[in-house]
Enzyme design. Structure first.
Site, short mmCIF file in Angstrom:
data_model
loop_
_atom_site.label_atom_id
_atom_site.label_comp_id
_atom_site.label_asym_id
_atom_site.label_seq_id
_atom_site.Cartn_x
_atom_site.Cartn_y
_atom_site.Cartn_z
N ALA A 251 0.85 -1.20 0.00
CA ALA A 251 0.00 0.00 0.00
C ALA A 251 0.88 1.24 0.00
CB ALA A 251 -0.95 -0.01 1.20
N GLY A 252 1.80 1.30 -0.98
CA GLY A 252 2.60 2.51 -1.17
C GLY A 252 1.95 3.36 -2.23
N TYR A 253 2.77 4.17 -2.91
CA TYR A 253 2.22 5.05 -3.95
C TYR A 253 1.51 4.24 -5.03
CZ TYR A 253 4.65 8.98 -1.98
OH TYR A 253 5.05 9.97 -1.12
N LYS B 149 2.01 -4.59 5.07
CA LYS B 149 2.50 -5.06 6.37
C LYS B 149 2.09 -4.16 7.52
CE LYS B 149 7.23 -4.51 5.24
NZ LYS B 149 8.63 -4.56 5.54
N VAL C 70 4.14 -9.96 3.08
CA VAL C 70 4.22 -10.90 1.95
C VAL C 70 5.57 -11.60 2.05
CG1 VAL C 70 4.30 -11.09 -0.57
CG2 VAL C 70 2.81 -9.38 0.52
N GLU D 190 18.34 15.36 0.42
CA GLU D 190 17.14 15.84 1.14
C GLU D 190 17.29 15.62 2.65
OE1 GLU D 190 13.56 14.19 -0.84
OE2 GLU D 190 13.36 16.22 -1.64
N ASP E 211 8.65 0.81 -7.55
CA ASP E 211 10.09 0.54 -7.45
C ASP E 211 10.47 -0.90 -7.78
OD1 ASP E 211 10.29 3.15 -6.69
OD2 ASP E 211 11.01 2.77 -4.65
N GLN F 200 6.47 9.57 -8.67
CA GLN F 200 5.80 10.11 -9.85
C GLN F 200 5.48 8.98 -10.84
OE1 GLN F 200 6.85 13.66 -13.04
NE2 GLN F 200 8.35 13.13 -11.56
N LYS G 85 7.64 22.18 -4.20
CA LYS G 85 7.74 20.85 -3.56
C LYS G 85 6.49 20.58 -2.73
CE LYS G 85 10.22 17.24 -2.12
NZ LYS G 85 10.77 16.24 -3.02
P1 FAD Z 1 6.40 2.45 -1.62
O1 FAD Z 1 5.70 3.75 -1.73
O2 FAD Z 1 7.72 2.44 -0.91
O3 FAD Z 1 5.42 1.42 -0.93
C1 FAD Z 1 5.72 0.06 -0.72
C2 FAD Z 1 4.71 -0.47 0.29
O4 FAD Z 1 4.87 -1.89 0.41
C3 FAD Z 1 4.89 0.09 1.70
O5 FAD Z 1 3.64 0.44 2.24
C4 FAD Z 1 5.51 -1.08 2.48
O6 FAD Z 1 5.16 -1.05 3.87
C5 FAD Z 1 4.88 -2.26 1.78
N1 FAD Z 1 5.68 -3.50 1.89
C6 FAD Z 1 6.99 -3.64 1.63
N2 FAD Z 1 7.36 -4.91 1.79
C7 FAD Z 1 6.26 -5.59 2.17
C8 FAD Z 1 6.00 -6.95 2.48
N3 FAD Z 1 6.95 -7.89 2.41
N4 FAD Z 1 4.74 -7.29 2.82
C9 FAD Z 1 3.74 -6.37 2.87
N5 FAD Z 1 3.93 -5.07 2.60
C10 FAD Z 1 5.17 -4.68 2.24
N6 FAD Z 1 10.05 10.08 -5.64
C11 FAD Z 1 9.54 11.15 -6.30
O7 FAD Z 1 8.87 10.97 -7.34
N7 FAD Z 1 9.73 12.43 -5.85
C12 FAD Z 1 10.40 12.69 -4.70
O8 FAD Z 1 10.54 13.85 -4.32
C13 FAD Z 1 10.95 11.60 -3.97
N8 FAD Z 1 11.57 11.81 -2.79
C14 FAD Z 1 11.99 10.75 -2.05
C15 FAD Z 1 12.56 11.00 -0.80
C16 FAD Z 1 12.96 9.95 0.01
C17 FAD Z 1 13.52 10.25 1.37
C18 FAD Z 1 12.83 8.61 -0.46
C19 FAD Z 1 13.26 7.44 0.41
C20 FAD Z 1 12.28 8.34 -1.71
C21 FAD Z 1 11.86 9.41 -2.52
N9 FAD Z 1 11.27 9.19 -3.78
C22 FAD Z 1 10.76 10.27 -4.49
C23 FAD Z 1 11.11 7.83 -4.32
C24 FAD Z 1 9.70 7.31 -4.01
O9 FAD Z 1 9.45 7.40 -2.63
C25 FAD Z 1 9.52 5.85 -4.45
O10 FAD Z 1 9.91 5.74 -5.79
C26 FAD Z 1 8.07 5.43 -4.28
O11 FAD Z 1 7.73 5.42 -2.90
C27 FAD Z 1 7.82 4.05 -4.89
O12 FAD Z 1 6.48 3.71 -4.70
P2 FAD Z 1 6.08 2.17 -4.47
O13 FAD Z 1 4.60 2.13 -4.48
O14 FAD Z 1 6.82 1.31 -5.44
O15 FAD Z 1 6.67 1.81 -3.05
#
Ligand code: FAD
Length: 401
Positions: free
Chosen positions: A11-13, A38, A81, A170, A297, A315, A375
Site C-alpha cells: 500500500a505505497g504510492y 504489512k 508478503v 534531502e 520501485d 511520480q 515541492k
Molecule cells: P512504496 O511507496 O515504498 O510502498 C511500498 C509499500 O509496500 C509500503 O507500504 C511497504 O510497507 C509495503 N511493503 C513492503 N514490503 C512488504 C511486504 N513484504 N509485505 C507487505 N507489505 C510490504 N520520488 C519522487 O517521485 N519524488 C520525490 O521527491 C521523492 N523523494 C523521495 C525522498 C525519500 C527520502 C525517499 C526514500 C524516496 C523518494 N522518492 C521520491 C522515491 C519514491 O518514494 C519511491 O519511488 C516510491 O515510494 C515508490 O512507490 P512504491 O509504491 O513502489 O513503493
C-alpha cells in the site's frame, strides 16, 4: 458466478493509487479486490527524510489505510508478503496464503548496499516509518549522551550520510536545519557537530542540472555540511566508515542512502530481475505472466531516449497505477487491448530543508523558496489525488511562506 480475484501487494504510492482508482471506477462490482500491506497505515515514502531528521512528526507522513480505502469495497489484510508462487497463482503471507486471478505487485524497494561490508549491521536507512523513527531517536540520543561522558566521544556528534543523491541530499538538508536546534537543546557548541555527505560519483545529485547542484551544495556548505565527493566508502564499522583510501571517519551515525533495489520478495519468487526490479512489458505485466502487473520501485522501465532505466520515483509509481487500474478494468471486461505505459516526467524537486529546494519543472529551473513552494504543491497534489479535499486538508503542507 465467481468473481475474479484481484490481489494488490503493498500500500505505497503504486498500490494505494491502484486500489483507489479501482474503487472510484467501481471495479469492486466485477471483482473481489484485496489489498495487502504489512502495516495498517500508508506512508508517503517521499516525505521520510523529514521525520528522520526530526523536522516533521512521523504521524504527518502516514494515514490509516481504512481512512482512504472503503474496506467494504476493497478488503484489506494487514500482513507481510513472504513469497509469490506465480505458477500456482498464490501469495504466501507470513500469516496465511491467498490465491488470485490477477496480481499487482507494488512492494517498493530496499536499500542497495552494493555488498559493502558492515552496511546492514551498522548503518541506518530511510525506508519506513519504523526506520526513520529510529534515526530521529538515535540522533537525539547522541546529542543527549555527549555531555554525559567524561571523555568526550566526538563520534557522537559526527553524522555521515552515505550517498549524495536525491534522498541523501534531502536528508542532509533537513539535518542541517535541525542541528542548531539540537545544539541549543543539549548545550552543545555548533562547531563540534560535523555532517559529512559522502558520494562515490564525481558530483552531488548525479544527473541533476549543474547550476542546481551548485546551488544545493553551496547552500548546504553554508550550513556546515562537508561534502566528500568522488569518495567511495569501503566499509562501515561500529565506529564509523573507512574510505577507499583507508582513511577512517569516526561516527556513531551512518545513514545509508546510496540508492535502492526492488523488494527482495521479487527475486525470492523467481522473477527475472535486475537489482530486484523486473523489466516489465509495455502494459506493465511481468514477462511471461498475463495475470501479474508489477509497478513502482519493483518495476523497471527503460527510457528509450537514453537507453537507461527511469529512476524509481513516486511520480512514475502513481502514473503506473493509473495504467495498471485501466488495464485491470479492460481484462475484467474480457478485452485484451491493454494500455501502454508511457511515463510523463513533469519534473523533479529536491528539498534542502527549511524553505529551500532546487528543481526542474518542465524546462524551468527553480531555486530557493519558489522551489520549496513547488515541492509542497507536489506533496499536496498527491494527497488530493489519493483522498480528495478531506485528506489534503487533514495532512497537507500549507506553511508555504
Ligand atoms: P512504496 O511507496 O515504498 O510502498 C511500498 C509499500 O509496500 C509500503 O507500504 C511497504 O510497507 C509495503 N511493503 C513492503 N514490503 C512488504 C511486504 N513484504 N509485505 C507487505 N507489505 C510490504 N520520488 C519522487 O517521485 N519524488 C520525490 O521527491 C521523492 N523523494 C523521495 C525522498 C525519500 C527520502 C525517499 C526514500 C524516496 C523518494 N522518492 C521520491 C522515491 C519514491 O518514494 C519511491 O519511488 C516510491 O515510494 C515508490 O512507490 P512504491 O509504491 O513502489 O513503493
Amino acid at each position: 458466478m465467481r468473481k475474479p480475484k484481484i490481489v494488490i501487494l503493498g500500500a505505497g504510492y503504486g498500490g494505494m493509487m491502484t486500489a483507489t482508482k479501482l474503487q472510484k471506477t467501481s471495479a469492486y462490482q466485477d471483482a473481489e479486490i484485496t489489498l495487502v500491506n504489512k502495516h495498517n497505515y500508508h506512508y508517503q515514502t517521499t516525505w521520510l527524510h523529514e521525520p528522520a531528521a526530526g523536522t516533521l512528526h512521523h504521524d504527518r507522513t502516514r494515514m490509516r489505510i481504512d481512512s482512504v480505502i472503503d474496506t467494504n469495497k476493497i478488503k484489506f489484510i494487514k500482513d507481510g508478503v513472504a513469497e509469490i508462487k506465480p505458477d500456482e497463482k498464490k501469495v504466501i503471507l507470513e500469516g496465511g496464503e491467498l490465491d488470485y486471478d490477477y496480481l499487482v505487485i507494488g512492494l517498493g524497494s530496499e536499500p542497495e548496499t552494493f555488498g559493502i561490508p558492515g552496511v546492514q549491521e551498522h548503518a541506518f536507512s530511510i525506508r519506513s516509518v519504523n526506520s526513520v523513527r529510529l534515526i530521529r531517536e538515535h540522533i537525539e540520543y547522541m546529542f543527549a549522551s555527549y555531555n554525559n561522558e567524561e571523555v568526550k566521544n566526538e563520534g557522537y556528534l559526527t553524522f555521515i550520510v552515505a550517498g549524495a543523491g536525491f534522498t541523501g541530499i534531502e536528508f542532509v538538508g533537513e539535518l542541517s536545519e535541525r542541528v542548531p536546534e539540537l545544539c541549543k537543546e543539549y548545550d552543545i557548541d555548533r562547531d563540534k557537530v560535523k555532517i559529512y555527505s559522502v558520494e562515490a560519483a564525481p558530483t552531488a545529485l548525479p544527473g541533476f542540472d549543474e547550476e542546481l547542484v551548485n546551488y544545493a551544495v553551496n547552500l548546504l556548505e553554508s550550513r556546515g555540511v562537508e561534502f566528500l565527493i568522488s569518495t567511495p566508502i569501503k566499509e562501515v564499522t561500529k565506529d564509523g566508515v573507512i574510505l577507499a583510501d583507508g582513511e577512517e571517519i569516526k561516527s556513531s551515525t551512518v545513514v545509508w542512502t546510496t540508492g535502492v533495489r526492488g523488494n527482495s520478495v521479487i527475486e525470492k519468487s523467481g522473477f527475472e530481475a535486475m537489482r530486484g526490479r523486473v523489466k516489465v512489458d509495455k502494459d506493465l505485466r511481468a514477462p511471461g505472466y498475463e495475470d501479474i502487473f508489477i509497478i513502482g520501485d519493483c518495476a523497471l522501465v527503460i527510457n528509450d531516449e537514453i537507453n537507461r532505466p527511469y529512476p524509481p520515483t513516486a511520480q512514475i509509481a502513481m502514473q503506473q497505477a493509473k495504467t495498471c487500474a485501466n488495464n485491470l478494468k479492460q481484462l475484467l471486461a474480457g478485452k485484451d487491448n491493454l494500455e501502454t505505459f508511457t511515463p510523463d516526467i513533469k519534473g523533479t524537486v529536491a528539498s534542502l530543508g527549511g524553505k529551500e529546494a532546487v528543481g526542474l519543472v518542465g524546462s524551468k529551473k527553480l531555486y530557493g523558496q519558489s522551489a520549496s513552494m513547488m515541492k509542497k504543491v507536489i506533496d499536496n497534489r498527491y494527497l488530493f489525488l489519493l483522498g480528495g479535499m478531506p485528506l489534503l486538508l487533514k495532512k497537507g503542507k500549507f506553511n508555504m511562506f
